[in-house]
Scaffold this motif. Sequence first.
Motif, PDB file in Angstrom:
ATOM      1  N   GLN A  18       0.772  -1.207  -0.058  1.00 18.42           N
ATOM      2  CA  GLN A  18      -0.021  -0.139   0.000  1.00 18.42           C
ATOM      3  C   GLN A  18       0.689   1.321  -0.048  1.00 18.42           C
ATOM      4  O   GLN A  18       0.485   2.365  -0.689  1.00 18.42           O
ATOM      5  CB  GLN A  18      -1.045  -0.011   1.296  1.00 18.42           C
ATOM      6  N   LEU A  19       1.992   1.109   0.681  1.00 13.99           N
ATOM      7  CA  LEU A  19       2.799   2.474   0.658  1.00 13.99           C
ATOM      8  C   LEU A  19       3.094   2.974  -0.669  1.00 13.99           C
ATOM      9  O   LEU A  19       3.545   3.950  -0.902  1.00 13.99           O
ATOM     10  CB  LEU A  19       4.065   1.843   1.418  1.00 13.99           C
ATOM     11  N   ARG A  20       3.294   1.970  -1.600  1.00 16.89           N
ATOM     12  CA  ARG A  20       3.931   2.399  -2.841  1.00 16.89           C
ATOM     13  C   ARG A  20       2.816   3.359  -3.546  1.00 16.89           C
ATOM     14  O   ARG A  20       3.155   4.007  -4.527  1.00 16.89           O
ATOM     15  CB  ARG A  20       4.023   1.163  -3.798  1.00 16.89           C
ATOM     16  N   MET A  21       1.576   3.339  -3.306  1.00 18.01           N
ATOM     17  CA  MET A  21       0.651   4.083  -3.905  1.00 18.01           C
ATOM     18  C   MET A  21      -0.172   4.996  -2.907  1.00 18.01           C
ATOM     19  O   MET A  21      -1.366   5.467  -3.040  1.00 18.01           O
ATOM     20  CB  MET A  21      -0.307   3.305  -4.354  1.00 18.01           C
ATOM     21  N   ALA A  22       0.655   5.074  -1.429  1.00 12.59           N
ATOM     22  CA  ALA A  22      -0.048   5.756  -0.535  1.00 12.59           C
ATOM     23  C   ALA A  22      -0.280   7.143  -0.818  1.00 12.59           C
ATOM     24  O   ALA A  22       0.697   7.736  -1.472  1.00 12.59           O
ATOM     25  CB  ALA A  22       0.464   5.501   0.697  1.00 12.59           C
ATOM     26  N   ALA A  23      -1.232   7.962  -0.144  1.00 15.00           N
ATOM     27  CA  ALA A  23      -1.079   9.388  -0.136  1.00 15.00           C
ATOM     28  C   ALA A  23       0.059   9.528   1.211  1.00 15.00           C
ATOM     29  O   ALA A  23       0.197   8.994   1.886  1.00 15.00           O
ATOM     30  CB  ALA A  23      -2.709   9.916   0.148  1.00 15.00           C
ATOM     31  N   HIS A  24       0.246  10.967   0.748  1.00 21.46           N
ATOM     32  CA  HIS A  24       1.419  11.570   1.777  1.00 21.46           C
ATOM     33  C   HIS A  24       1.023  11.388   3.015  1.00 21.46           C
ATOM     34  O   HIS A  24       1.957  10.783   3.953  1.00 21.46           O
ATOM     35  CB  HIS A  24       1.599  13.051   1.357  1.00 21.46           C
ATOM     36  N   GLU A  25      -0.130  11.707   3.570  1.00 22.95           N
ATOM     37  CA  GLU A  25      -0.501  11.606   4.865  1.00 22.95           C
ATOM     38  C   GLU A  25      -0.632  10.114   5.602  1.00 22.95           C
ATOM     39  O   GLU A  25      -0.581   9.926   6.625  1.00 22.95           O
ATOM     40  CB  GLU A  25      -1.742  12.402   5.141  1.00 22.95           C
ATOM     41  N   GLU A  26      -0.738   9.177   4.555  1.00 26.00           N
ATOM     42  CA  GLU A  26      -0.918   7.526   5.201  1.00 26.00           C
ATOM     43  C   GLU A  26       0.600   7.036   5.206  1.00 26.00           C
ATOM     44  O   GLU A  26       0.804   6.212   6.103  1.00 26.00           O
ATOM     45  CB  GLU A  26      -1.634   7.002   3.907  1.00 26.00           C
ATOM     46  N   VAL A  27       1.741   7.729   4.750  1.00 21.85           N
ATOM     47  CA  VAL A  27       2.804   7.046   4.743  1.00 21.85           C
ATOM     48  C   VAL A  27       3.337   6.609   6.083  1.00 21.85           C
ATOM     49  O   VAL A  27       3.860   5.507   6.173  1.00 21.85           O
ATOM     50  CB  VAL A  27       3.918   7.772   3.956  1.00 21.85           C
ATOM     51  N   ALA A  28       3.534   7.536   7.088  1.00 15.32           N
ATOM     52  CA  ALA A  28       4.097   7.362   8.386  1.00 15.32           C
ATOM     53  C   ALA A  28       3.447   6.237   8.901  1.00 15.32           C
ATOM     54  O   ALA A  28       4.163   5.197   9.358  1.00 15.32           O
ATOM     55  CB  ALA A  28       3.733   8.536   9.085  1.00 15.32           C
ATOM     56  N   ALA A  29       2.010   6.130   8.909  1.00 14.14           N
ATOM     57  CA  ALA A  29       1.407   5.180   9.661  1.00 14.14           C
ATOM     58  C   ALA A  29       1.598   3.706   9.019  1.00 14.14           C
ATOM     59  O   ALA A  29       1.951   2.825   9.657  1.00 14.14           O
ATOM     60  CB  ALA A  29      -0.054   5.411   9.560  1.00 14.14           C
ATOM     61  N   LEU A  30       1.806   3.808   7.751  1.00 11.38           N
ATOM     62  CA  LEU A  30       1.807   2.430   6.993  1.00 11.38           C
ATOM     63  C   LEU A  30       3.331   1.942   7.108  1.00 11.38           C
ATOM     64  O   LEU A  30       3.497   0.841   7.285  1.00 11.38           O
ATOM     65  CB  LEU A  30       1.851   2.608   5.301  1.00 11.38           C
ATOM     66  N   LEU A  31       4.498   3.034   7.181  1.00  8.68           N
ATOM     67  CA  LEU A  31       5.583   2.454   7.353  1.00  8.68           C
ATOM     68  C   LEU A  31       5.739   2.107   8.626  1.00  8.68           C
ATOM     69  O   LEU A  31       6.459   1.005   8.784  1.00  8.68           O
ATOM     70  CB  LEU A  31       6.648   3.755   7.411  1.00  8.68           C
ATOM     71  N   GLY A  32       5.027   2.435   9.754  1.00  7.04           N
ATOM     72  CA  GLY A  32       5.239   1.874  11.209  1.00  7.04           C
ATOM     73  C   GLY A  32       4.736   0.354  10.921  1.00  7.04           C
ATOM     74  O   GLY A  32       5.431  -0.498  11.683  1.00  7.04           O
ATOM     75  N   VAL A  33       3.491   0.193  10.426  1.00  7.61           N
ATOM     76  CA  VAL A  33       2.858  -1.190  10.477  1.00  7.61           C
ATOM     77  C   VAL A  33       3.749  -2.202   9.638  1.00  7.61           C
ATOM     78  O   VAL A  33       4.310  -3.183   9.985  1.00  7.61           O
ATOM     79  CB  VAL A  33       1.426  -1.241   9.541  1.00  7.61           C
ATOM     80  N   ARG A  34       4.496  -1.563   8.406  1.00  7.73           N
ATOM     81  CA  ARG A  34       5.400  -2.464   7.669  1.00  7.73           C
ATOM     82  C   ARG A  34       6.657  -2.889   8.588  1.00  7.73           C
ATOM     83  O   ARG A  34       6.787  -4.177   8.706  1.00  7.73           O
ATOM     84  CB  ARG A  34       5.711  -1.524   6.529  1.00  7.73           C
ATOM     85  N   GLU A  35       7.229  -1.986   8.990  1.00  8.12           N
ATOM     86  CA  GLU A  35       8.471  -2.113   9.863  1.00  8.12           C
ATOM     87  C   GLU A  35       8.149  -3.145  11.194  1.00  8.12           C
ATOM     88  O   GLU A  35       8.745  -4.179  11.282  1.00  8.12           O
ATOM     89  CB  GLU A  35       9.108  -0.932  10.533  1.00  8.12           C
ATOM     90  N   GLY A  36       7.116  -2.748  11.725  1.00  5.69           N
ATOM     91  CA  GLY A  36       6.849  -3.399  13.125  1.00  5.69           C
ATOM     92  C   GLY A  36       6.110  -4.916  12.587  1.00  5.69           C
ATOM     93  O   GLY A  36       6.710  -5.734  13.480  1.00  5.69           O
ATOM     94  N   GLY A  37       5.485  -4.959  11.494  1.00  3.70           N
ATOM     95  CA  GLY A  37       4.860  -6.135  11.072  1.00  3.70           C
ATOM     96  C   GLY A  37       6.218  -7.222  10.967  1.00  3.70           C
ATOM     97  O   GLY A  37       6.098  -8.326  11.113  1.00  3.70           O
ATOM     98  N   TYR A  38       6.988  -6.866  10.212  1.00  8.20           N
ATOM     99  CA  TYR A  38       8.259  -7.543   9.747  1.00  8.20           C
ATOM    100  C   TYR A  38       9.131  -8.000  10.920  1.00  8.20           C
ATOM    101  O   TYR A  38       9.609  -9.020  10.743  1.00  8.20           O
ATOM    102  CB  TYR A  38       9.053  -7.055   8.557  1.00  8.20           C
ATOM    103  N   ARG A  39       9.344  -6.951  11.661  1.00  9.10           N
ATOM    104  CA  ARG A  39      10.183  -7.209  12.806  1.00  9.10           C
ATOM    105  C   ARG A  39       9.405  -8.427  13.927  1.00  9.10           C
ATOM    106  O   ARG A  39      10.004  -9.259  14.349  1.00  9.10           O
ATOM    107  CB  ARG A  39      10.401  -6.088  13.641  1.00  9.10           C
ATOM    108  N   MET A  40       8.241  -8.274  14.055  1.00  4.32           N
ATOM    109  CA  MET A  40       7.555  -9.161  14.851  1.00  4.32           C
ATOM    110  C   MET A  40       7.620 -10.572  14.205  1.00  4.32           C
ATOM    111  O   MET A  40       7.711 -11.485  15.029  1.00  4.32           O
ATOM    112  CB  MET A  40       5.958  -8.638  15.017  1.00  4.32           C
ATOM    113  N   THR A  41       7.301 -10.575  13.030  1.00  4.07           N
ATOM    114  CA  THR A  41       7.404 -11.810  12.351  1.00  4.07           C
ATOM    115  C   THR A  41       8.869 -12.552  12.639  1.00  4.07           C
ATOM    116  O   THR A  41       8.635 -13.966  12.974  1.00  4.07           O
ATOM    117  CB  THR A  41       7.511 -11.704  10.681  1.00  4.07           C
ATOM    118  N   VAL A  42       9.812 -11.828  12.431  1.00  2.00           N
ATOM    119  CA  VAL A  42      11.337 -12.374  12.868  1.00  2.00           C
ATOM    120  C   VAL A  42      11.315 -12.836  14.511  1.00  2.00           C
ATOM    121  O   VAL A  42      11.854 -13.741  14.591  1.00  2.00           O
ATOM    122  CB  VAL A  42      12.275 -11.355  12.593  1.00  2.00           C
ATOM    123  N   GLU A  43      10.757 -12.034  15.014  1.00  2.00           N
ATOM    124  CA  GLU A  43      10.801 -12.268  16.661  1.00  2.00           C
ATOM    125  C   GLU A  43      10.122 -13.351  16.809  1.00  2.00           C
ATOM    126  O   GLU A  43      10.487 -14.278  17.730  1.00  2.00           O
ATOM    127  CB  GLU A  43      10.316 -11.068  17.192  1.00  2.00           C
TER     128      GLU A  43
END
Lengths: 258, 596
Positions: A43-68
């Motif tokens: 979704q980040l690739r087509m996200a509006a500017h105001e959505e980017v920060a939240a999506l980045l958080g979900v992205r990073e957090g989700g991948y890290r959680m998976t590894v953990e």
Amino acid sequence: MKPIRRLPLLLAVFLFLVAAGCATRALRGAQESFNEAATADMQLRMAAHEEVAALLGVREGGYRMTVEIIDGFNAMERAQLNADELWGNALFLKAMSQWRLEDYDGARATASDAIENFSAQLGPRDRAVLSALDGLIALDQAHAKLGPRGPGPVGGYPQCDFETVNQLVASGLDTIEAKRRDFASSEPVQRYLLQAKLAGHRTRMNAEDCRTGGRPPTEDELEAKRIDYCAFEAIETNVDTRRFWAGRLGLREGVCRA
Amino acid sequence: MDASTAVLFAIRTGVRLGIQAQRAYVDSTRGAELVLPLPNFDPSRDFASARAFFRSEHPEKLEPPRLHDLVARMDAPGGELSLDEKEELVNFHTDALLLQWSPEKTDRTAGPFPDHDGMLALVTVRQWQRGAEPHPSLAQRVAGALIETGIDYFTNVPGAIDTGSRGGKIVTAVLRGFDDIQFSEVPLGDLPQRLLLGALESMGEESALLSSDPKVQELITSVTASLVKDVQAQVQAIRADEGGNIVREERVRAWAEVAFRSVVSSGGRLVVENPQAYLGITGSGEQALVTHVSRALLDMVVASPQGELDSLLSAHSVEVLADAALRTLGEHPEILVDGKDDALRTLLGQIATELADYDRLFRTSMLPEIGRMVLDKTGENLHLLWPELAHDPRKNLLLTGANTALDILTRKPVDGSKWTPRFGREELLDVTEAVLDQFVENPGWLVSEAGEVNANLRAALEAALGVLRERGDRRLGTALAADIVKQTLTAVAMRQEFMQQLPGDGRIAVAAVLDAVLHQAFRGDLDPRAAWVLNRTDVVRGLVAVALDQLGRSSLGDAEVALLREALEAQANAIVNGRALDITAFAANLEKELAS
């Protein structure tokens, strides 16, 4: 044996089932976490500017959680997942997450472990993507080498070096194609691998605007793009999806009938 | 059922379902759809897409002129568009796409570009193709667990089925065969119902048999258990090969039912007569004879490439083979011991492979009958006729003999042959049986010291058929021709000199003798009065018999064949002169001539 005397045995079986289900449920959690991260990633690739920060958080957090979650399995849980032939899938999720977190060496090591030691547990999707992971990483690196994009739809990527990008794209496309051919054309993962290649072609198109060495595509590059798109078109039933890629790659309707 | 038993069954069912649910959960985790992120790329509508799009169009087709101008300047050496011009080109591209994909749309903001959900659809990927999952579905697991519980219940709870009734006995026998099968793991489709129905129908006419002997129930149980395991193995092999093929799996189940019905139907009475032979197990790891037969029959059909035997074999054909196989193995159980289980399977496979071509080419449906003959007669002299059943079970001399006979008898007549009809099914079976009888009764002239089929059979058959093709005409029926071939085989078996080449004639003696008779009977210049008599089937048959008999008892050379020709010529002249034909008198005269 009288029926009632079998009760303890049956209860033991029941408790064993409950225990065995825990590790699997945790792996399910890792899958969900990965899916959320990957969804945000796309979704980040087509996200509006105001959505980017939240999506980045979900992205990073989700991948890290998976590894953990996967790194957090104890020996007994790993053994249980291994017995259920699920450990290969766990390593797949970990390698994919490491890739998206740009831990490329870690991703390669995990993929190698999965393929060398747990190949029999890997389904065709997991095996194909792990085999092609080097190519996926190369395409990511190529995109990173484009540098920052200029403003608006005509901004382009002026700060890149065409040959650097092009070499990474070529390497990524070759690797993915070589692995893709090891799997039947009817496997669902073909759709993903072909789209990964189309993403690579798209990156090369963007590199044509590089100030250093930017050039129009060669006939071979145009034909390679057309062949990959047509292979995708042949298996993709969703017309909007086909049009998305045709539009981004600058291909005309009927290009596959040529 | 008492309370404790009921509780036990409830718990056992719960545990069974729990195990299957856990396995289904594991399966679904391994096969779960995942969103797989693509490598980073720029998904936006941009100048790069527009440039590639218009570059691929022939410049003369670019309209309006403004677009033509922009593209021409973009591609000119050193050409560079301003940012506004690039944006204009991007808009031209968007318009072109809208026009191309949806001519009625003019709203530039509503393009065919996926929203967030569309983007996810791009990259949500299944582990396996639909229908090609390597594990049973949840439905099969749950249904299988319930079936297993049902079988457990009916076979273990006294009174659950009326085992005194005929139907109850059959149902119990089949259910016992299912006892060790995990229905939740094995993809059996409707095979259980088919086998149950098969047992009920096959035994429908055998109620007395059933009620009198529990061994028949044992037969049903053995064959059920064996076939279900075979089907399981076959289906799993198919899935391993090609990830699932519903048509091939259904074919395996259908033929398993046919094999089951055939063995149960044929085996019932045999088992009652000799239960130890058919159901007895002599050592650990061995199986009852009946299960060998059912497995061999299933393998014979299923192993044929692309289902080639399906159109050639009927349920009746399989029953014929099952009956012959059961009888032969019942009389010679050493086949299984010496052959280490593979002999029967290999032989049936060879019969099917080698004889199917004749059936296919000549539409004769001989396969089961010849297969039956081979199996039946093999038992009459096992060690001679199937000498290497343990090491090379393909070398069955009867099968080789049958193949040789059919090869020659079905051969297309060479150009210029006077007699061109083809043998029908009955004649082919008749002659083949005669050939196989020769192997059993007079193996000396057909089997070499090395225990293989020698060249005599082929030489004798080719000689006989060669003469028939050369001398016969439309008046020679195929039944008579087959009879002459059989007489030839008998004569050769009685006298080895018939196979010696005659110096003057150049052919083997038996051919020269047949030629003498048939030439006289069917010669074109024969007086019609003589032809009237000599063309009769019984006369030709009689003259051939006399000639072979008399020359079989005298010395045998060109001179004797010449005497035969003269005697036949004299007989034809006598008929022309008004004398009746007396075969006995002819035989006596010929004997006298040969003796002098």
